[in-house]
Write an enzyme that holds these catalytic residues in place. Structure first.
Site, PDB file in Angstrom:
ATOM      1  CE  LYS A   1      -7.578   2.610   1.098  1.00 28.82           C
ATOM      2  NZ  LYS A   1      -7.492   3.304   2.388  1.00 28.82           N
TER       3      LYS A   1
ATOM      4  CD  GLU B   1      -9.879   4.047  -0.735  1.00 28.82           C
ATOM      5  OE1 GLU B   1      -8.990   4.909  -0.561  1.00 28.82           O
ATOM      6  OE2 GLU B   1     -10.585   3.597   0.177  1.00 28.82           O
ATOM      7  CG  ASP B   2      -8.042   6.942  -3.577  1.00 27.17           C
ATOM      8  OD1 ASP B   2      -8.248   7.389  -2.442  1.00 27.17           O
ATOM      9  OD2 ASP B   2      -6.945   6.457  -3.913  1.00 27.17           O
TER      10      ASP B   2
ATOM     11  NE  ARG C   1      -9.101  12.196  -3.039  1.00 27.48           N
ATOM     12  CZ  ARG C   1      -8.228  11.622  -2.218  1.00 27.48           C
ATOM     13  NH1 ARG C   1      -6.982  12.060  -2.149  1.00 27.48           N
ATOM     14  NH2 ARG C   1      -8.582  10.592  -1.472  1.00 27.48           N
TER      15      ARG C   1
ATOM     16  CG  ASN D   1      -0.404   8.747   2.673  1.00 27.08           C
ATOM     17  OD1 ASN D   1       0.606   8.648   3.353  1.00 27.08           O
ATOM     18  ND2 ASN D   1      -1.607   8.421   3.122  1.00 27.08           N
TER      19      ASN D   1
ATOM     20  CG  ASP E   1     -10.440   4.324   4.049  1.00 34.25           C
ATOM     21  OD1 ASP E   1     -10.651   4.224   5.275  1.00 34.25           O
ATOM     22  OD2 ASP E   1      -9.298   4.308   3.560  1.00 34.25           O
ATOM     23  CG  ASP E   2     -10.387   8.442   0.026  1.00 34.06           C
ATOM     24  OD1 ASP E   2      -9.219   8.076   0.210  1.00 34.06           O
ATOM     25  OD2 ASP E   2     -11.107   7.988  -0.883  1.00 34.06           O
TER      26      ASP E   2
ATOM     27  CE1 TYR F   1      -4.034   1.424  -0.532  1.00 37.28           C
ATOM     28  CE2 TYR F   1      -3.510   2.773   1.362  1.00 37.28           C
ATOM     29  CZ  TYR F   1      -4.287   2.521   0.258  1.00 37.28           C
ATOM     30  OH  TYR F   1      -5.319   3.353  -0.064  1.00 37.28           O
TER      31      TYR F   1
END
Length: 592
Positions: free
Chosen positions: A201, A273-274, A183, A436, A296-297, A130
């Site tokens: 993930k 996610e993203d 993203r 990150n 999650d973000d 990850y």
């Protein structure tokens, strides 16, 4: 007690009937132990199936009974030996990307060995599978692609998404992690190549919370990309047109989520996610109350950051409502953190309006102030009636915050002057550089400690090494979402929660903060050690389940008397199953 499943005679020889144990949907939509059947396997099909392949750990009688005698080298080694061999292979790789490629190939050929390796060496391997390595892997995914892992569903598949889901070989999917690639980390639009994120993930679902990998489905929703470099790249593997937006996009997302519910049941966990900022909040708001879903973000990042803040309070020895926060960045991560901080303050008895007053946020155009007319609805509650300002240093000097949090992917923005100012105003300033990968971090651990004269309580989004100054050793904690999202998923799946509101993420944050040891705090760590993360995940999952029952979200009844044992009974075991040669049975009851 082991459960032996009888063999079936075929063409004069016995072949094993293979079943994998795990969750099955109850009539209430909850998760209860039950079998997940897969087709009978024999010969080379066993070796080619990563969920069954044991490699050279397969015994002689197993090789003979399964028709694979002679297909493997004649030696026999244990799984422990295989782990050692894998680590030697990894140490010989010249860089982290090559290590990532090796681990992907291992997962493709021997699933239990991959997760055993990950469990035994999680702290070392998490940065490979990850962040930060997965970011580079996404950028080069077109060149790295070897074997399908997950589903690629495009905007042109509208009207046929359910049929595509039927192509996935496992029917008992319990969690779908999906992205549209807009993203990816701090790297922006990676289009179809964002698939590395849901794959990574879901690997952490198993590595961190021992969720059966058979229940996890990674998906990339390809609606195009606005990354011109990808569109011009002959090696790009996705759709070659600009992103589709508007009603067509929303209809696509709606059909996908509806198709997943139809295929896998209404309790299937949908993990956003993203997604880009413009879609992340509104999609979460749209589906939060009618779908078992989370982003999650937004929520995972908020929960792990709050857990770190609550851990910091054990060092600063005060309440969260005693602090003033400045956020660099007002995207989904920081807005999620800020909202969860406010929820925690409310829980302590602070009115929500007063909680908002303690949080100052800066976006790309400067401080959020009431005179600005370009604020989105999620930013408006944090706007302050004060002069506009575009300098972080000026904001810090004016506001005099006790906590500084960055998640804007703007490297080196926590300067020496800013950290020195924070240290003049606070005995133990809280400084979280959460962006990150490491190259995007607002400052390094060394800079935070050195410039604050060792006063900073520091955490980061990507790992930093230990730092020693004047005989004092610091071990910076990593605010990795892996502490939260696998544990929350485990809890939700076990109790069959119908939705995942912010209250469950607040509960997870509080549980995580209580698991930080005094020894950790002494060296500046505000998170538990990653080496203990499976035990940590179980405890967080139990706390989440307890809260789900309190909120009447759980659907598994009666409520288990011993929640921890209830969770432990459903964990995936990385030890190899055993084919029983005298009856050619497959023994799996302890390998759920």
């Amino acid at each position: 007690m082991r459960d032996h499943l009888p063999g079936v005679a075929v063409s004069g020889m016995l072949r094993p009937r293979v079943q994998l144990s795990g969750f099955s949907s109850s009539s209430t939509g909850g998760a209860t132990p039950g079998p997940l059947s897969v087709p009978e396997k024999h010969g080379m099909d066993i070796i080619r199936d990563p969920s069954l392949n044991k490699g050279m750990a397969t015994t002689l009688k197993e090789r003979q009974s399964l028709g694979i005698h002679g297909l493997l080298p004649p030696n026999f080694i244990t799984q422990d030996d295989q782990v050692e061999r894998c680590m030697r292979h990894l140490s010989a790789k010249p860089n982290d990307l090559e290590k990532y490629i090796y681990l992907c190939s291992l997962q493709d050929r021997n699933e239990r060995l991959f997760f055993r390796l990950l469990k035994d060496h999680l702290e070392e391997l998490m940065p490979i599978i990850y962040t930060p390595t997965v970011g580079l892997a996404c950028q080069k995914y077109g060149l790295l692609f070897r074997r399908p892992r997950g589903l690629f569903i495009t905007i042109h598949d509208k009207g046929h998404i359910y049929d595509i889901l039927k192509n996935w070989p496992v029917k008992n999917v319990k969690a779908v992690c999906f992205t549209d690639g807009e993203r990816i980390l701090g790297l922006g639009d990676q289009g179809c190549q964002g698939m590395g994120i849901p794959v990574g993930k879901l690997a952490l679902y198993t590595g961190c919370a021992a969720i059966n990998p058979q229940y996890c489905l990674p998906v990339t929703l390809d609606v195009g990309t606005n990354n011109q470099a990808l569109l011009d790249d002959p090696m790009y593997i996705g759709l070659r047109h600009k992103r589709v937006t508007g009603a067509a996009y929303d209809e696509f997302i709606e059909e996908f989520i509806s198709a997943c519910k139809a295929r896998y049941g209404s309790s299937v966990l949908m993990h956003f996610e993203d997604f880009g900022n413009q879609n992340a909040f509104r999609l979460l708001s749209k589906y939060l109350n009618n779908t078992c879903c989370f982003n999650d973000d937004i929520q995972g990042t908020a929960s792990v950051a709050l857990a770190g803040i609550l851990g910091s309070l054990r060092i600063t020895q005060n309440k969260i409502s005693d602090h003033t926060f400045v956020f660099l960045g007002a995207g989904e991560a920081n807005l999620g953190i800020a909202e969860l901080i406010c929820l925690k303050m409310e829980k302590e008895g602070v009115p929500k309006a007063e909680a908002y007053k303690k949080i100052f946020m800066m976006d790309s155009r400067g401080l959020l102030v009431t005179s600005r007319t370009n604020l989105s609805e999620h930013k408006i509650p944090f706007a302050k009636d004060m002069p506009a300002c575009t300098s972080l240093e000026e904001v810090v000097k004016t506001v005099k915050p006790s906590a500084l949090i960055g998640a804007a992917a703007q490297p080196k923005t926590f300067t020496k002057e800013i950290i020195e100012e924070m240290s003049r105003n606070n005995e133990r300033p809280i400084i979280f550089a959460l962006s990150n990968p490491t190259s995007k971090s607002e400052c390094s651990a060394e800079e935070a400690y050195k410039w604050s004269n060792n006063k900073a309580v520091f955490a980061s989004g990507s790992p930093f090494p230990k730092y020693e100054q004047n005989g004092v050793v610091f071990e910076p904690g990593q605010g990795n979402n892996a502490y939260i999202f696998p544990a929350v998923a485990l809890g939700v799946m076990c109790c069959g929660s119908v939705s995942i509101p912010d209250e469950l993420f607040l509960q997870a944050a509080e549980a995580l903060s209580h698991l930080v040891s005094e020894k950790d705090l002494e060296v500046g760590r505000v998170y538990p050690r990653l080496s203990d993360i499976q035990a940590t995940s179980v405890k967080i999952a139990v706390s989440v389940i307890e809260r789900a029952y309190e909120l009447n979200l759980a659907t598994v009844f009666p409520k288990p008397a011993n929640l921890e044992q209830f969770v432990l009974d459903q964990l995936y075991d990385t030890e190899y199953p055993t084919f029983i040669p005298d009856t050619y049975e497959y023994d799996i009851s302890s390998h759920q």
